[in-house]
Motif scaffolding. Sequence first.
Motif, PDB file in Angstrom:
ATOM      1  N   UNK A   1      12.394   6.237   5.562  1.00 35.61           N
ATOM      2  CA  UNK A   1      12.239   7.691   5.471  1.00 35.61           C
ATOM      3  C   UNK A   1      11.086   8.053   4.539  1.00 35.61           C
ATOM      4  N   UNK A   2      10.996   7.339   3.414  1.00 34.60           N
ATOM      5  CA  UNK A   2       9.951   7.638   2.423  1.00 34.60           C
ATOM      6  C   UNK A   2       8.567   7.380   3.015  1.00 34.60           C
ATOM      7  N   UNK A   3       8.431   6.305   3.780  1.00 28.77           N
ATOM      8  CA  UNK A   3       7.125   6.021   4.385  1.00 28.77           C
ATOM      9  C   UNK A   3       6.745   7.101   5.393  1.00 28.77           C
ATOM     10  N   UNK A   4       7.731   7.657   6.102  1.00 35.44           N
ATOM     11  CA  UNK A   4       7.446   8.760   7.030  1.00 35.44           C
ATOM     12  C   UNK A   4       6.918   9.967   6.260  1.00 35.44           C
ATOM     13  N   UNK A   5       7.563  10.302   5.143  1.00 35.38           N
ATOM     14  CA  UNK A   5       7.117  11.433   4.326  1.00 35.38           C
ATOM     15  C   UNK A   5       5.700  11.207   3.806  1.00 35.38           C
ATOM     16  N   UNK A   6       5.412   9.975   3.402  1.00 37.38           N
ATOM     17  CA  UNK A   6       4.072   9.666   2.897  1.00 37.38           C
ATOM     18  C   UNK A   6       3.030   9.767   4.006  1.00 37.38           C
ATOM     19  N   UNK A   7       3.394   9.360   5.206  1.00 37.35           N
ATOM     20  CA  UNK A   7       2.457   9.411   6.334  1.00 37.35           C
ATOM     21  C   UNK A   7       2.169  10.838   6.781  1.00 37.35           C
ATOM     22  N   UNK A   8       3.196  11.686   6.748  1.00 35.11           N
ATOM     23  CA  UNK A   8       3.100  12.988   7.410  1.00 35.11           C
ATOM     24  C   UNK A   8       2.749  14.147   6.490  1.00 35.11           C
ATOM     25  N   UNK A   9       2.991  14.004   5.185  1.00 34.17           N
ATOM     26  CA  UNK A   9       2.854  15.165   4.298  1.00 34.17           C
ATOM     27  C   UNK A   9       2.000  14.849   3.079  1.00 34.17           C
ATOM     28  N   UNK A  10       1.125  15.796   2.747  1.00 30.36           N
ATOM     29  CA  UNK A  10       0.331  15.714   1.517  1.00 30.36           C
ATOM     30  C   UNK A  10       0.823  16.682   0.448  1.00 30.36           C
ATOM     31  N   UNK A  11       1.528  17.732   0.877  1.00 25.07           N
ATOM     32  CA  UNK A  11       1.978  18.774  -0.044  1.00 25.07           C
ATOM     33  C   UNK A  11       3.227  18.303  -0.797  1.00 25.07           C
ATOM     34  N   UNK A  12       3.188  18.223  -2.133  1.00 20.72           N
ATOM     35  CA  UNK A  12       4.344  17.729  -2.904  1.00 20.72           C
ATOM     36  C   UNK A  12       5.608  18.562  -2.697  1.00 20.72           C
TER      37      UNK A  12
ATOM     38  N   UNK B   1       0.843  -1.199   0.000  1.00 19.14           N
ATOM     39  CA  UNK B   1       0.000   0.000   0.000  1.00 19.14           C
ATOM     40  C   UNK B   1       0.879   1.251   0.000  1.00 19.14           C
ATOM     41  N   UNK B   2       1.991   1.202   0.767  1.00 18.47           N
ATOM     42  CA  UNK B   2       2.937   2.330   0.754  1.00 18.47           C
ATOM     43  C   UNK B   2       3.516   2.525  -0.649  1.00 18.47           C
ATOM     44  N   UNK B   3       3.829   1.428  -1.324  1.00 19.48           N
ATOM     45  CA  UNK B   3       4.376   1.535  -2.681  1.00 19.48           C
ATOM     46  C   UNK B   3       3.380   2.215  -3.614  1.00 19.48           C
ATOM     47  N   UNK B   4       2.123   1.885  -3.469  1.00 18.44           N
ATOM     48  CA  UNK B   4       1.092   2.533  -4.280  1.00 18.44           C
ATOM     49  C   UNK B   4       1.028   4.028  -3.977  1.00 18.44           C
ATOM     50  N   UNK B   5       1.091   4.380  -2.706  1.00 19.75           N
ATOM     51  CA  UNK B   5       1.089   5.800  -2.320  1.00 19.75           C
ATOM     52  C   UNK B   5       2.331   6.504  -2.846  1.00 19.75           C
ATOM     53  N   UNK B   6       3.454   5.806  -2.834  1.00 19.45           N
ATOM     54  CA  UNK B   6       4.717   6.356  -3.335  1.00 19.45           C
ATOM     55  C   UNK B   6       4.589   6.711  -4.815  1.00 19.45           C
ATOM     56  N   UNK B   7       4.039   5.797  -5.604  1.00 20.09           N
ATOM     57  CA  UNK B   7       3.881   6.045  -7.038  1.00 20.09           C
ATOM     58  C   UNK B   7       2.922   7.199  -7.307  1.00 20.09           C
ATOM     59  N   UNK B   8       1.937   7.374  -6.448  1.00 20.74           N
ATOM     60  CA  UNK B   8       1.001   8.492  -6.612  1.00 20.74           C
ATOM     61  C   UNK B   8       1.635   9.817  -6.199  1.00 20.74           C
ATOM     62  N   UNK B   9       2.511   9.765  -5.205  1.00 25.23           N
ATOM     63  CA  UNK B   9       3.119  11.004  -4.706  1.00 25.23           C
ATOM     64  C   UNK B   9       4.206  11.518  -5.647  1.00 25.23           C
TER      65      UNK B   9
END
Length: 337
Positions: free
Chosen positions: A111-122, A84-92
């Motif tokens: 580190x990448x999963x932390x960024x995905x969890x904490x931030x929505x702003x590209x 699921x994180x990988x899917x979010x990564x590809x979307x981000x």
Amino acid sequence: MDELALPNDYASVLVRLKQRVHESRYRAQRRVNVELTLLYWQIGQVLAERTDDAQWGTKIIQRLSADLRAEFPDSRGFSPRNLVYMRSFARAWTDVTEIAQQAVAQLPWGHITVLLDKLDDPELRDWYAGQAATNGWTRSTLEHHLKTTAHLRFGAAPTNFDRLLDPASSDLAQQIMKDPYVFDFLRIEPGHAERELEQALVERIIETLGELGSGFSFVGRQMPFDVDGDEFFVDLLFFHVEQLRYVVVELKVGKFKPEYAGQLGFYVELVENQLRRPAHAPTVGLLLCTDKNDRVVRYALAGSSHPIAIASYDLLPPAEQAALPSEVDLRRALDTP
């Protein structure tokens, strides 16, 4: 057995070879990390493309996880949650051709999963990814800076660097200053004394250095300086190994007073005269206080002949600080019958 006679240059050659081995291993690890990041992006992209298909729901991802782990039992990255994180990564980060050139590719997956969890702003994600990659932040350091909104604090401390340092040195010195500093890792009670704050910062020196920023090295606490028999003590002294400059830190509990700037300037002058070497950049000072009047700070900086910064410090992150009742609220509560 006779001791082997070593050439005169053996020790220096050994040091250079060890360094090359370390550098080669580091580069190899970074290449592996980039390849793994690209792989995770590619898996995530496949999942993202099929998200709208009703047949690709949670149960299918769980099945996919089981099949991948069965095929690659030595790989630990194929849990349902990680997919699921990988899917979010590809979307981000949507463009795979750019990812290898971006800072995010240099980061560990955690580190990448932390960024995905904490931030929505590209833009913020890219900023924090860049800072983490450039400065070698650990995961806990990244989490600390996210929690304390580092993007609003970095370089924000009021200084007089632009007036007293040449432009290049001024810009560099400004970059290593923050406002406010957040020492949320300390466990000291309200109403603490300056020495208590100083002691707590030294006892948690790893976290203190993490908040100060990359490049800071701790020199000492209560550093003594002798001036013709009179002794003076600097609260905390640091050396910035990238900018090759001393940073004098003075701690004050309570609101900023103009005379504090004069005291800090005096300590900066002592370090300049007694410790600074010709190869070093000019020494700068940093005064940390509980609170400050911005206009008073500007007057004090204008009147100082030494390069100094004046910043406040908090013991709680901004969000937690904002949630606390104000002094007015407390008075109203106490006055309520």
